[in-house]
Design a protein around this motif. Structure first.
Motif, PDB file in Angstrom:
ATOM      1  N   ALA A 172       6.715  -2.405  -1.643  1.00  0.00           N
ATOM      2  CA  ALA A 172       5.348  -2.729  -1.237  1.00  0.00           C
ATOM      3  C   ALA A 172       4.915  -4.093  -1.764  1.00  0.00           C
ATOM      4  N   ARG A 173       5.272  -4.394  -2.986  1.00  0.00           N
ATOM      5  CA  ARG A 173       4.898  -5.691  -3.562  1.00  0.00           C
ATOM      6  C   ARG A 173       5.472  -6.844  -2.741  1.00  0.00           C
ATOM      7  N   GLU A 174       6.754  -6.769  -2.411  1.00  0.00           N
ATOM      8  CA  GLU A 174       7.377  -7.844  -1.626  1.00  0.00           C
ATOM      9  C   GLU A 174       6.807  -7.903  -0.211  1.00  0.00           C
ATOM     10  N   PHE A 175       6.546  -6.730   0.357  1.00  0.00           N
ATOM     11  CA  PHE A 175       5.962  -6.659   1.693  1.00  0.00           C
ATOM     12  C   PHE A 175       4.583  -7.328   1.728  1.00  0.00           C
ATOM     13  N   ILE A 176       3.761  -7.019   0.736  1.00  0.00           N
ATOM     14  CA  ILE A 176       2.415  -7.599   0.685  1.00  0.00           C
ATOM     15  C   ILE A 176       2.488  -9.111   0.501  1.00  0.00           C
ATOM     16  N   LYS A 177       3.349  -9.544  -0.386  1.00  0.00           N
ATOM     17  CA  LYS A 177       3.497 -10.995  -0.610  1.00  0.00           C
ATOM     18  C   LYS A 177       3.919 -11.714   0.677  1.00  0.00           C
ATOM     19  N   LYS A 178       4.792 -11.094   1.440  1.00  0.00           N
ATOM     20  CA  LYS A 178       5.302 -11.724   2.658  1.00  0.00           C
ATOM     21  C   LYS A 178       4.226 -11.861   3.729  1.00  0.00           C
ATOM     22  N   TRP A 179       3.373 -10.844   3.892  1.00  0.00           N
ATOM     23  CA  TRP A 179       2.456 -10.811   5.028  1.00  0.00           C
ATOM     24  C   TRP A 179       1.023 -11.223   4.688  1.00  0.00           C
ATOM     25  N   LYS A 180       0.726 -11.383   3.423  1.00  0.00           N
ATOM     26  CA  LYS A 180      -0.633 -11.774   3.031  1.00  0.00           C
ATOM     27  C   LYS A 180      -1.005 -13.098   3.695  1.00  0.00           C
ATOM     28  N   GLY A 181      -2.152 -13.119   4.390  1.00  0.00           N
ATOM     29  CA  GLY A 181      -2.616 -14.331   5.050  1.00  0.00           C
ATOM     30  C   GLY A 181      -2.167 -14.482   6.493  1.00  0.00           C
ATOM     31  N   HIS A 182      -1.440 -13.520   7.020  1.00  0.00           N
ATOM     32  CA  HIS A 182      -0.989 -13.582   8.412  1.00  0.00           C
ATOM     33  C   HIS A 182      -2.202 -13.450   9.350  1.00  0.00           C
ATOM     34  N   PRO A 183      -2.204 -14.130  10.495  1.00  0.00           N
ATOM     35  CA  PRO A 183      -3.364 -14.070  11.396  1.00  0.00           C
ATOM     36  C   PRO A 183      -3.596 -12.709  12.038  1.00  0.00           C
ATOM     37  N   LEU A 184      -2.571 -11.871  12.144  1.00  0.00           N
ATOM     38  CA  LEU A 184      -2.726 -10.569  12.786  1.00  0.00           C
ATOM     39  C   LEU A 184      -2.533  -9.390  11.841  1.00  0.00           C
ATOM     40  N   ILE A 185      -1.695  -9.544  10.840  1.00  0.00           N
ATOM     41  CA  ILE A 185      -1.310  -8.425   9.980  1.00  0.00           C
ATOM     42  C   ILE A 185      -1.989  -8.516   8.623  1.00  0.00           C
ATOM     43  N   VAL A 186      -2.647  -7.421   8.240  1.00  0.00           N
ATOM     44  CA  VAL A 186      -3.185  -7.290   6.881  1.00  0.00           C
ATOM     45  C   VAL A 186      -2.305  -6.286   6.155  1.00  0.00           C
ATOM     46  N   PRO A 187      -1.502  -6.713   5.181  1.00  0.00           N
ATOM     47  CA  PRO A 187      -0.663  -5.754   4.447  1.00  0.00           C
ATOM     48  C   PRO A 187      -1.509  -4.891   3.520  1.00  0.00           C
ATOM     49  N   ALA A 188      -1.051  -3.677   3.289  1.00  0.00           N
ATOM     50  CA  ALA A 188      -1.798  -2.753   2.433  1.00  0.00           C
ATOM     51  C   ALA A 188      -0.813  -1.855   1.698  1.00  0.00           C
ATOM     52  N   ILE A 189      -1.341  -1.145   0.712  1.00  0.00           N
ATOM     53  CA  ILE A 189      -0.564  -0.154  -0.022  1.00  0.00           C
ATOM     54  C   ILE A 189      -1.113   1.215   0.365  1.00  0.00           C
ATOM     55  N   ALA A 190      -0.227   2.215   0.501  1.00  0.00           N
ATOM     56  CA  ALA A 190      -0.662   3.509   1.022  1.00  0.00           C
ATOM     57  C   ALA A 190      -0.076   4.673   0.238  1.00  0.00           C
ATOM     58  N   PRO A 191      -0.654   5.007  -0.931  1.00  0.00           N
ATOM     59  CA  PRO A 191      -0.252   6.260  -1.581  1.00  0.00           C
ATOM     60  C   PRO A 191      -0.599   7.414  -0.638  1.00  0.00           C
ATOM     61  N   HIS A 192       0.372   8.186  -0.246  1.00  0.00           N
ATOM     62  CA  HIS A 192       0.207   9.108   0.883  1.00  0.00           C
ATOM     63  C   HIS A 192      -1.001  10.027   0.725  1.00  0.00           C
ATOM     64  N   ALA A 193      -1.092  10.728  -0.382  1.00  0.00           N
ATOM     65  CA  ALA A 193      -2.197  11.656  -0.641  1.00  0.00           C
ATOM     66  C   ALA A 193      -2.133  12.060  -2.101  1.00  0.00           C
ATOM     67  N   PRO A 194      -3.230  12.547  -2.670  1.00  0.00           N
ATOM     68  CA  PRO A 194      -3.172  12.994  -4.062  1.00  0.00           C
ATOM     69  C   PRO A 194      -2.123  14.071  -4.300  1.00  0.00           C
ATOM     70  N   TYR A 195      -1.948  15.003  -3.341  1.00  0.00           N
ATOM     71  CA  TYR A 195      -0.998  16.096  -3.541  1.00  0.00           C
ATOM     72  C   TYR A 195       0.455  15.655  -3.410  1.00  0.00           C
ATOM     73  N   SER A 196       0.708  14.523  -2.755  1.00  0.00           N
ATOM     74  CA  SER A 196       2.085  14.059  -2.563  1.00  0.00           C
ATOM     75  C   SER A 196       2.430  12.879  -3.468  1.00  0.00           C
ATOM     76  N   THR A 197       1.511  12.550  -4.372  1.00  0.00           N
ATOM     77  CA  THR A 197       1.754  11.489  -5.350  1.00  0.00           C
ATOM     78  C   THR A 197       1.525  12.070  -6.743  1.00  0.00           C
ATOM     79  N   ASN A 198       1.248  11.223  -7.697  1.00  0.00           N
ATOM     80  CA  ASN A 198       0.877  11.665  -9.042  1.00  0.00           C
ATOM     81  C   ASN A 198      -0.030  10.592  -9.643  1.00  0.00           C
ATOM     82  N   PRO A 199      -0.638  10.855 -10.785  1.00  0.00           N
ATOM     83  CA  PRO A 199      -1.553   9.860 -11.356  1.00  0.00           C
ATOM     84  C   PRO A 199      -0.912   8.496 -11.570  1.00  0.00           C
TER      85      PRO A 199
END
Length: 657
Positions: A172-199
């Protein structure tokens, strides 16, 4: 002197979807490069601007492109694969196993291009995605010319693009760095859900979102079951839990929010979180009815999403907008709730604001990107048109129009569809590739469904015990005699524990499938309180068993952690018969003649069958098994039950009878 521009739209019913819901009829919109430079009456703009291309809209509605506020676009390739199931069975039992097998960069690119074609045809210009290999999704989306927030999924389970969540975070870090500032794409991070992740995952995702100032996309309170589990495990509902973890320090896009209360709505509003309402998905999965009217009344930015095309099963935002209005009316028993203008606002300006893109798109205003669509409101199903009330234009679009009425689509000042013709995608090629892949997925699932074992393995985490298990089970009349005799000096006790066990045996028509046992072990302490609960699955296999006199040698056992509910496994494995067993177990781990054994004394509570003694030990060779069988017989004599008749082989049959 007129100003030169690229494109001038004239002879249109212009619905700006701005905060005042300004309309112009006949109206015009001027576009230069990627942006809108003027919106107003046709007469005024024709005086002010000269265009390289002037588009006569022929009285069609000219409006902002729709914003799909939550989806998983590559899942076009698994739509219709498994329907009419509960969310957990659908996700854990079918989607995740298929994804583990098939999802790749090529898979997500194809699925994304199909989704883009479908969305362009239905007037969507911006979507908010959450999936794997998001770098490839972003590239396919940009190639198609659409605008998107692309969120790289992070879960506590292994994912198709990462064996661990640390790998997901690094990706995710490399993906965000690559696409940050693109005219069409806004990169984001997506922790799926509280039950499928952890603190740890949630905090790391928040830190990443803050570091790069990008959105954080997450499923929140989609089902009542999810909320109930969170209350049991954490002592609080989902939103207070994630707030405690610092989630709302980021620019949150919260998908679903079906089961939230007034206080949680205020928490979201104070955090400026966006919400995606997904009516079709919530209806199809019976997730419930989100309190959308209350969210809007409290000032939340609530957009509308299709959810993934495997839980909808389409990406038709016109259908979603209509349902968003209808569902709110039915749930509240109030036909005035979520009127057409509000529903369309949710699908445009409010949706863009929910994605934290309100400054870029969502309405036809000067300075915003030229993301716009033309909708023909003259077809038979949309005839006639009334002009007495300005709100009629919204009613016509929400309650009568269909996605097929969209004729032209522009994103960022570039045409993606003209007169129903896609300009950036080849539909026929995409359909052919999808059909070829579907054949492979069908074959995979067909083979898997033939075996209980393969279905167990598909859930992940299962392992085969290759060892032999030497065991015997005997009914005893005087349990106290066993308790007394196990203390004999010939027997060395390594550990002694007390359990309350709940077993559910799944039986199948074909005996070669074996018997699947779901077990909950409650460890009881000296005070009689439950100290710990453990759940697991055991496939007692395909009759690879031998008799050694009264002792049974079993060689086929598959073990897996039971991470889902009993109801989940019942719906997933579909047994033809179930046997419930409840027992109070005293267990000793002993050593006899330098050989380890387990001795279990089981008082059968359900069905009430008395008390059984079980002795068992594991070994790795048939020769050792023969020796241990002799020792088992000696132990039976030491414990005072050598004369009793073993019931090992017939145990389940006894229970069934």
């Amino acid at each position: 002197m007129t100003q030169q521009i690229d494109t001038l739209f004239i002879n249109a019913i212009v619905l700006t979807m701005d905060e005042k819901l300004t309309q112009y009829d006949p109206g015009a919109v001027a576009v230069q490069g990627d942006s809108i430079v003027a919106v107003g009456s046709e007469a005024e703009l024709k005086k002010e601007y000269s265009a390289t291309e002037t588009i006569d809209c022929g009285g069609k509605v000219l409006m902002p492109g729709l914003v799909n506020a939550h989806t998983h676009v590559p899942m076009t390739l698994v739509r219709g694969l498994a329907d009419d199931l509960r969310l957990d069975v659908w996700l854990m039992g079918y989607m995740l196993p298929v994804e583990r097998q098939f999802v790749s960069p090529e898979f997500v690119r194809l699925g994304t291009l199909i989704a883009c074609a479908e969305q362009i045809r239905s007037g969507v210009t911006t979507f908010n995605d959450m999936y794997f290999f998001e770098d490839d999704i972003a590239q396919a989306t940009a190639d198609a010319g659409m605008r998107a927030v692309c969120g790289e999924s992070v879960m506590k389970y292994p994912a198709p693009d990462a064996p661990s969540y640390d790998d997901s975070l690094a990706y995710a870090r490399e993906f965000i760095k690559k696409w940050k500032g693109h005219p069409l794409i806004v990169p984001a991070i997506a922790p799926h859900a509280p039950y499928s992740t952890n603190p740890e995952i949630i905090r790391a995702c928040v830190d990443l979102a803050k570091e790069f100032d990008v959105p954080l996309h997450i499923h929140i309170s989609e089902t009542a079951f999810e909320v109930e589990n969170m209350r049991k495990e954490q002592g609080m509902p989902v939103i207070p839990y994630v707030k405690k973890l610092g989630l709302f320090e980021a620019k949150v896009i919260a998908a679903h929010c079906v089961h939230i209360d007034t206080g949680e709505i205020r928490t979201l509003q104070h955090a400026n979180a966006g919400v995606s309402h997904n009516p079709s998905s919530n209806l199809k999965l019976a997730s419930g009815f989100a309190p959308v009217a209350k969210m809007l009344a409290d000032g939340l930015n609530v957009g509308i999403g299709t959810d993934g095309p495997a839980s909808n099963n389409d990406l038709d935002m016109f259908e979603e907008v209509r349902l968003a209005s209808f569902v709110a009316k039915a749930a509240s028993n109030d036909p005035t709730v979520i009127p057409a203008a509000t529903a369309l606002t949710m699908a445009t300006r409010l949706g863009a604001q929910a994605l934290h893109l309100g400054h870029i798109t969502g309405s036809l205003e000067v300075g915003k990107r030229a993301d716009l669509i033309l909708v023909d409101t003259n077809p038979l199903h949309n005839t006639p048109r009334f002009k007495r009330d300005p709100l009629n234009a919204y009613s016509q679009l929400v309650y009568a129009s269909k996605s097929t009425d969209v004729t032209d689509v522009m994103v960022n000042g570039k045409w993606l569809m003209r007169d129903h013709n896609l300009l950036t995608l080849n539909e026929k090629e995409l359909i052919a590739q999808a059909r070829e892949l579907a054949t492979k997925i069908d074959a995979f699932l067909t083979e898997r469904e033939q075996s209980v074992l393969s279905k167990l393995i598909a859930l992940g985490g299962s392992m085969e015990e290759e060892s032999f298990e030497v065991q015997v089970k005997v009914k005893v009349e005087d349990p106290s005699l066993i308790v007394q005799n196990v203390k004999r000096e010939e027997i060395e006790i390594n550990a002694h524990k007390h359990y309350r066990q709940f077993d559910e045996y799944f039986l199948f028509d074909d005996p070669n499938q074996g018997r699947l046992r779901y077990r909950e072990d409650s460890l009881i302490n000296e005070k009689g309180d439950i100290e710990n609960v453990r759940s697991r699955l055991t496939l007692l296999g395909v009759k690879r068993e031998d008799e050694m006199g009264e002792v049974l040698l079993s060689r086929s056992r598959f073990l897996a952690p039971a991470t889902q509910s009993l109801r989940f496994y019942r719906e997933y494995f579909k047994p033809t018969q179930e046997v419930s067993v409840e027992k109070d177990r005293l267990r000793w781990h002993i050593k006899y003649k330098n050989t380890e054994f387990f001795i279990n004394l089981d008082e059968m509570k359900q069905p009430a069958m008395g008390t059984f003694l079980e002795i068992k030990s594991r070994t790795w060779s048939r020769k050792d098994a023969d020796l241990k069988a002799d020792l088992v017989r000696e132990l039976l004599d030491l414990l005072g039950v050598g004369h009793a008749e073993p019931v090992t082989q017939d145990y389940i049959e006894i229970l069934t009878a």
